[in-house]
Motif scaffolding. Structure first.
Motif, PDB file in Angstrom:
ATOM      1  N   ARG A  17       0.959  -1.158   0.171  1.00 31.43           N
ATOM      2  CA  ARG A  17      -0.020  -0.010   0.034  1.00 31.43           C
ATOM      3  C   ARG A  17       1.134   1.180   0.159  1.00 31.43           C
ATOM      4  O   ARG A  17       1.138   1.967   1.199  1.00 31.43           O
ATOM      5  CB  ARG A  17      -0.898   0.009   1.128  1.00 31.43           C
ATOM      6  N   PRO A  18       1.615   1.590  -1.300  1.00 27.52           N
ATOM      7  CA  PRO A  18       2.394   2.823  -1.311  1.00 27.52           C
ATOM      8  C   PRO A  18       1.732   4.016  -0.819  1.00 27.52           C
ATOM      9  O   PRO A  18       2.504   4.923  -0.265  1.00 27.52           O
ATOM     10  CB  PRO A  18       2.969   2.910  -2.576  1.00 27.52           C
ATOM     11  N   ALA A  74       2.059   8.289   3.104  1.00 31.77           N
ATOM     12  CA  ALA A  74       1.294   9.224   4.066  1.00 31.77           C
ATOM     13  C   ALA A  74       1.883   8.864   5.473  1.00 31.77           C
ATOM     14  O   ALA A  74       2.294   9.926   6.214  1.00 31.77           O
ATOM     15  CB  ALA A  74      -0.199   8.648   4.211  1.00 31.77           C
ATOM     16  N   HIS A  75       2.549   7.783   5.822  1.00 35.80           N
ATOM     17  CA  HIS A  75       3.180   7.458   7.087  1.00 35.80           C
ATOM     18  C   HIS A  75       4.416   8.286   7.070  1.00 35.80           C
ATOM     19  O   HIS A  75       4.859   9.126   8.055  1.00 35.80           O
ATOM     20  CB  HIS A  75       3.387   5.896   7.267  1.00 35.80           C
ATOM     21  N   ALA A  76       5.316   8.197   6.042  1.00 33.04           N
ATOM     22  CA  ALA A  76       6.367   8.989   5.942  1.00 33.04           C
ATOM     23  C   ALA A  76       6.024  10.417   6.051  1.00 33.04           C
ATOM     24  O   ALA A  76       7.067  11.253   6.697  1.00 33.04           O
ATOM     25  CB  ALA A  76       7.183   8.729   4.747  1.00 33.04           C
ATOM     26  N   PRO A 101      10.430   1.774  -4.358  1.00 32.09           N
ATOM     27  CA  PRO A 101       9.153   2.682  -4.631  1.00 32.09           C
ATOM     28  C   PRO A 101       9.205   3.542  -3.368  1.00 32.09           C
ATOM     29  O   PRO A 101       8.637   4.643  -3.587  1.00 32.09           O
ATOM     30  CB  PRO A 101       7.994   1.670  -4.689  1.00 32.09           C
ATOM     31  N   ALA A 102       9.653   2.833  -2.188  1.00 31.88           N
ATOM     32  CA  ALA A 102       9.418   3.789  -1.048  1.00 31.88           C
ATOM     33  C   ALA A 102      10.489   4.735  -0.869  1.00 31.88           C
ATOM     34  O   ALA A 102      10.286   6.128  -0.492  1.00 31.88           O
ATOM     35  CB  ALA A 102       9.661   2.937   0.237  1.00 31.88           C
ATOM     36  N   VAL A 103      11.572   4.720  -1.423  1.00 31.80           N
ATOM     37  CA  VAL A 103      12.581   5.863  -1.621  1.00 31.80           C
ATOM     38  C   VAL A 103      12.050   6.877  -2.496  1.00 31.80           C
ATOM     39  O   VAL A 103      12.160   7.984  -2.425  1.00 31.80           O
ATOM     40  CB  VAL A 103      13.824   5.225  -2.309  1.00 31.80           C
TER      41      VAL A 103
END
Length: 370
Positions: free
Chosen positions: A120-121, A126-128, A164-166
């Motif tokens: 769930r990117p 949103a969390h980051a 993707p997170a980066v």
């Protein structure tokens, strides 16, 4: 083993005036140290312990065996070293006060929040963003669980999780570190916009990590864990956990420097919870000021870890906020520069109150002369 020396701060002070100036500013931060112990260790264990105040350092060092004199001077200089900021992309991370690193796990099986952000990117982003808005100096992204018993991850899968997170963290302008022990993963992360490497094996799992860090000029966190292969918790056999971890980190620091990594880009982490018992972890936390004698900024990660549950009625990870905050504040009291946590907003609030108390102590009327 030849005799080894350890300079341990054993008496911390709220301000210089509380000790009439007979103290040092520990690692250039907001913690002051007044009393110290010069501890000499041999194969048989600790053979000498000389206590002194900062004003008596030279006299104490003169009484040490000649072979330990240079090391005493080096560690004494290291304890007083003010570290320059870390430059992570466009963000400057000052190291003269505690900074908070927020954890973003993109894994299915991490002990605390595994699976929440992997597929769930939008939730991960949103969390980051929430952590950055709450005051996180950087976001630390991990694509492989390092909890005890966790299976190793193929580097292709780890890259597919991390990149993707980066990318979404880079789009929001966050400072980004990546928690990985594989050079291929770190190379892909750097290409995607990451700024710092956080290696739980201190480059022992993948020796090419050193060449990559040197070539790219990125800061690197070298963490202590006893196992270098798939199980980072293996091979934990300590004669004295505090001194053994200190020696291991000194060796990895020197290996990084020899590989061409600039010393000002090296951060050290004692690796709380990695191949350590509850007693080992408590000993390391109580001895955190010692690790400034290695001459590098320090990272501390105690957030939601098993030791908190063990000390609080086996509380589940999501119920460990109070204990995690206690450990974070203890790290700040020890002068640690980077505190890695899950609960950023709460820890930033604790840090801000801690900072206010420290600032006030510098002008505390009860410490001033009549």
């Amino acid at each position: 083993m030849t005799d080894r020396l350890y300079l341990m701060p054993i008496g911390l002070a709220a301000s210089p005036q509380s000790e009439e100036g007979d103290c040092i500013r520990l690692a250039g931060g907001l913690v002051y140290a007044h009393r110290f112990a010069a501890i000499v260790r041999s194969d048989s264990g600790v053979v000498a312990r000389h206590r002194f105040t900062s004003g008596g350092a030279a006299e104490t060092f003169a009484r040490l065996p000649e072979a330990l004199g240079a090391e005493a001077e080096a560690q004494w200089a290291a304890l007083r070293t003010a570290h320059p900021p870390l430059q992570l992309g466009e963000r400057t991370i000052r190291l003269d006060q505690p900074q908070i690193a927020g954890i973003l796990n993109v894994t299915p099986d991490s002990f605390s929040d595994g699976g929440k952000f992997l597929d769930r990117p939008e939730d991960g982003a949103a969390h980051a963003a929430g952590m950055v808005e709450a005051g996180a100096a950087l976001v630390d992204i991990g694509g492989e669980s390092t909890r005890p018993g966790a299976p190793a991850v193929w580097e292709g899968d780890e890259i597919a999780r991390v990149v993707p997170a980066v990318e979404y963290c880079a789009q929001m302008g966050a400072a980004i570190s990546v928690d990985t022990r594989r050079a291929a993963v770190m190379r892909a992360a750097l290409d995607a916009g990451a700024h710092m490497l956080n290696d739980v094996t201190a480059m022992r799992h993948d020796p090419t990590m050193a060449e990559l860090a040197a070539q790219r000029g990125c800061p690197i966190v070298l963490m202590h864990s006893p196992g270098a292969d798939d199980d980072v918790h293996a091979d934990a056999d300590y004669a004295n956990v505090v001194f053994d971890v200190f020696d291991a980190l000194a060796e990895r620091r020197d290996a990084a420097i020899d590989a061409g990594i600039a010393r000002e880009r090296i951060v050290l982490d004692p690796g709380i919870g990695f191949g350590k018992s509850l007693a080992d972890n408590l000993a390391l936390i109580n001895a955190l000021p010692l690790f400034h004698a290695l001459g590098q900024p320090l990272m501390f990660g105690g957030s939601r870890k098993r030791m908190v549950g063990a000390l609080s009625g086996e509380a589940e990870p999501h119920e460990r906020l109070g204990g995690s905050l206690a450990l974070a504040v203890r790290a700040m009291d020890a002068g640690v520069q980077l505190v890695r946590v899950h609960d950023v907003a709460e820890t930033v609030q604790a840090r801000n109150v801690w900072r206010g108390l420290r600032d006030a102590a510098l002008t505390d009327f009860t410490m001033l002369a009549d």
